[in-house]
Design a protein around this motif. Structure first.
Motif, short mmCIF file in Angstrom:
data_model
loop_
_atom_site.label_atom_id
_atom_site.label_comp_id
_atom_site.label_asym_id
_atom_site.label_seq_id
_atom_site.Cartn_x
_atom_site.Cartn_y
_atom_site.Cartn_z
N THR A 1 0.83 -1.21 0.00
CA THR A 1 0.00 0.00 0.00
C THR A 1 0.86 1.26 0.00
N ILE A 2 1.88 1.29 0.83
CA ILE A 2 2.77 2.46 0.91
C ILE A 2 3.51 2.65 -0.41
N LEU A 3 3.97 1.56 -1.00
CA LEU A 3 4.68 1.65 -2.27
C LEU A 3 3.75 2.20 -3.37
N LEU A 4 2.54 1.68 -3.44
CA LEU A 4 1.61 2.14 -4.46
C LEU A 4 1.17 3.58 -4.23
N LEU A 5 0.97 3.95 -2.97
CA LEU A 5 0.59 5.33 -2.67
C LEU A 5 1.72 6.28 -3.06
N GLY A 6 2.96 5.90 -2.80
CA GLY A 6 4.10 6.73 -3.21
C GLY A 6 4.18 6.91 -4.71
N CYS A 7 3.96 5.81 -5.46
CA CYS A 7 3.96 5.90 -6.93
C CYS A 7 2.83 6.78 -7.42
N TRP A 8 1.67 6.66 -6.81
CA TRP A 8 0.52 7.46 -7.22
C TRP A 8 0.79 8.94 -6.97
N LEU A 9 1.32 9.27 -5.80
CA LEU A 9 1.61 10.67 -5.51
C LEU A 9 2.67 11.24 -6.44
N ALA A 10 3.68 10.45 -6.77
CA ALA A 10 4.71 10.90 -7.70
C ALA A 10 4.10 11.16 -9.07
N GLY A 11 3.24 10.29 -9.52
CA GLY A 11 2.57 10.49 -10.81
C GLY A 11 1.63 11.68 -10.79
N TRP A 12 0.91 11.88 -9.69
CA TRP A 12 -0.03 12.99 -9.58
C TRP A 12 0.70 14.33 -9.59
N SER A 13 1.85 14.39 -8.93
CA SER A 13 2.58 15.66 -8.91
C SER A 13 3.09 16.02 -10.29
N ARG A 14 3.40 15.03 -11.13
CA ARG A 14 3.82 15.31 -12.50
C ARG A 14 2.65 15.69 -13.38
N MET A 15 1.43 15.26 -13.03
CA MET A 15 0.27 15.53 -13.86
C MET A 15 -0.12 17.00 -13.84
N SER A 16 0.06 17.67 -12.72
CA SER A 16 -0.36 19.07 -12.67
C SER A 16 0.46 19.91 -13.62
N GLY A 17 1.75 19.67 -13.72
CA GLY A 17 2.59 20.33 -14.71
C GLY A 17 2.81 21.81 -14.49
N VAL B 1 -5.47 3.21 -10.06
CA VAL B 1 -5.59 3.31 -8.60
C VAL B 1 -6.74 2.43 -8.11
N LEU B 2 -7.89 2.46 -8.80
CA LEU B 2 -9.01 1.61 -8.41
C LEU B 2 -8.67 0.13 -8.54
N LEU B 3 -7.98 -0.24 -9.58
CA LEU B 3 -7.56 -1.62 -9.76
C LEU B 3 -6.63 -2.06 -8.64
N ILE C 1 -5.64 -4.96 -3.47
CA ILE C 1 -5.29 -4.93 -2.04
C ILE C 1 -6.42 -5.53 -1.22
N LEU C 2 -7.67 -5.18 -1.55
CA LEU C 2 -8.80 -5.77 -0.83
C LEU C 2 -8.88 -7.27 -1.06
N ALA C 3 -8.65 -7.70 -2.28
CA ALA C 3 -8.69 -9.14 -2.56
C ALA C 3 -7.59 -9.87 -1.80
N GLU C 4 -6.40 -9.30 -1.74
CA GLU C 4 -5.31 -9.94 -1.00
C GLU C 4 -5.64 -10.01 0.49
N ALA C 5 -6.21 -8.95 1.05
CA ALA C 5 -6.58 -8.95 2.46
C ALA C 5 -7.67 -10.00 2.73
N TYR C 6 -8.61 -10.12 1.83
CA TYR C 6 -9.70 -11.09 2.01
C TYR C 6 -9.18 -12.52 1.94
N TYR C 7 -8.35 -12.83 0.97
CA TYR C 7 -7.88 -14.21 0.79
C TYR C 7 -6.73 -14.57 1.71
N SER C 8 -6.05 -13.62 2.35
CA SER C 8 -4.98 -13.96 3.28
C SER C 8 -5.50 -14.19 4.68
#
Length: 184
Positions: A6-22, A164-166, A171-178
């Motif tokens: 989750t932390i890794l994906l959130l970091g990637c998302w924030l890095a991508g979002w900061s580049r999107m504003s431009g 992000v939704l995917l 993450i929810l599926a992994e939590a459910y099946y683990s």
């Protein structure tokens, strides 16, 4: 495992979002007006913008409007925006920015403003004597509504949202099946 992912994906998302504003991705360009000072009605004035990068689009803004007034795709790193027959409505404060022509939408900081003052004799008491709105002469094509095209950026944002939704679903599926099967 899930929290690290989750932390890794959130970091990637924030890095991508900061580049999107431009906004402010490039340093501000330089701007000048020639001749300076007061321009007579019907006179000619040229606004020049330049920067230090090649293959960039130069956009001209008037009076801090968020929509550009005109733009050009110069061969070099500078552009001229001539006003061949100055009218009252051409007076005001002008700035310019530049952006890349392809790829992610990224803009420079706005240039320092330059001021154009148009003065002369016009009898505004006569019907129809008020100057009609005109656009600047252009060296390149302009959007008829004078707005930037954010189509590619919006498509990229939609794609980013879907990813992000995917990821959240995974993450929810992994939590459910683990979870242990006997636990409530």
């Amino acid at each position: 495992m899930a929290s690290a992912l989750t932390i890794l994906l959130l970091g990637c998302w924030l890095a991508g979002w900061s580049r999107m504003s431009g906004e402010g991705s490039y340093p501000k360009p330089s701007i000048s007006v020639s001749p300076g000072g007061v321009i007579p009605v019907g006179g000619t004035v040229t606004i020049r913008c330049w920067h230090q990068l090649l293959d960039m689009r130069i956009l001209l803004y008037k009076d801090e409007d968020e929509n550009y007034l005109n733009y050009t795709d110069p061969a070099g790193s500078g552009a001229e925006f001539p006003i061949t027959s100055a009218r009252w409505e051409h007076g005001g404060s002008y700035t310019c920015r530049y952006s890349n022509r392809t790829g992610e939408v990224a803009y420079s900081e706005p240039s320092d403003p330059v001021q154009i003052i148009v003065a002369g004799e016009t009898d505004l008491t006569q019907p129809g004597a008020a100057p009609a709105p005109t656009r600047l002469d252009s060296a390149g094509p302009a959007d008829p509504l004078g707005r930037p095209d954010f189509t590619h950026a919006n498509i990229a944002r939609l794609g980013l949202g879907a990813v992000v939704l995917l990821i959240l679903g995974l993450i929810l599926a992994e939590a459910y099946y683990s979870r242990p099967r006997g636990a409530p």
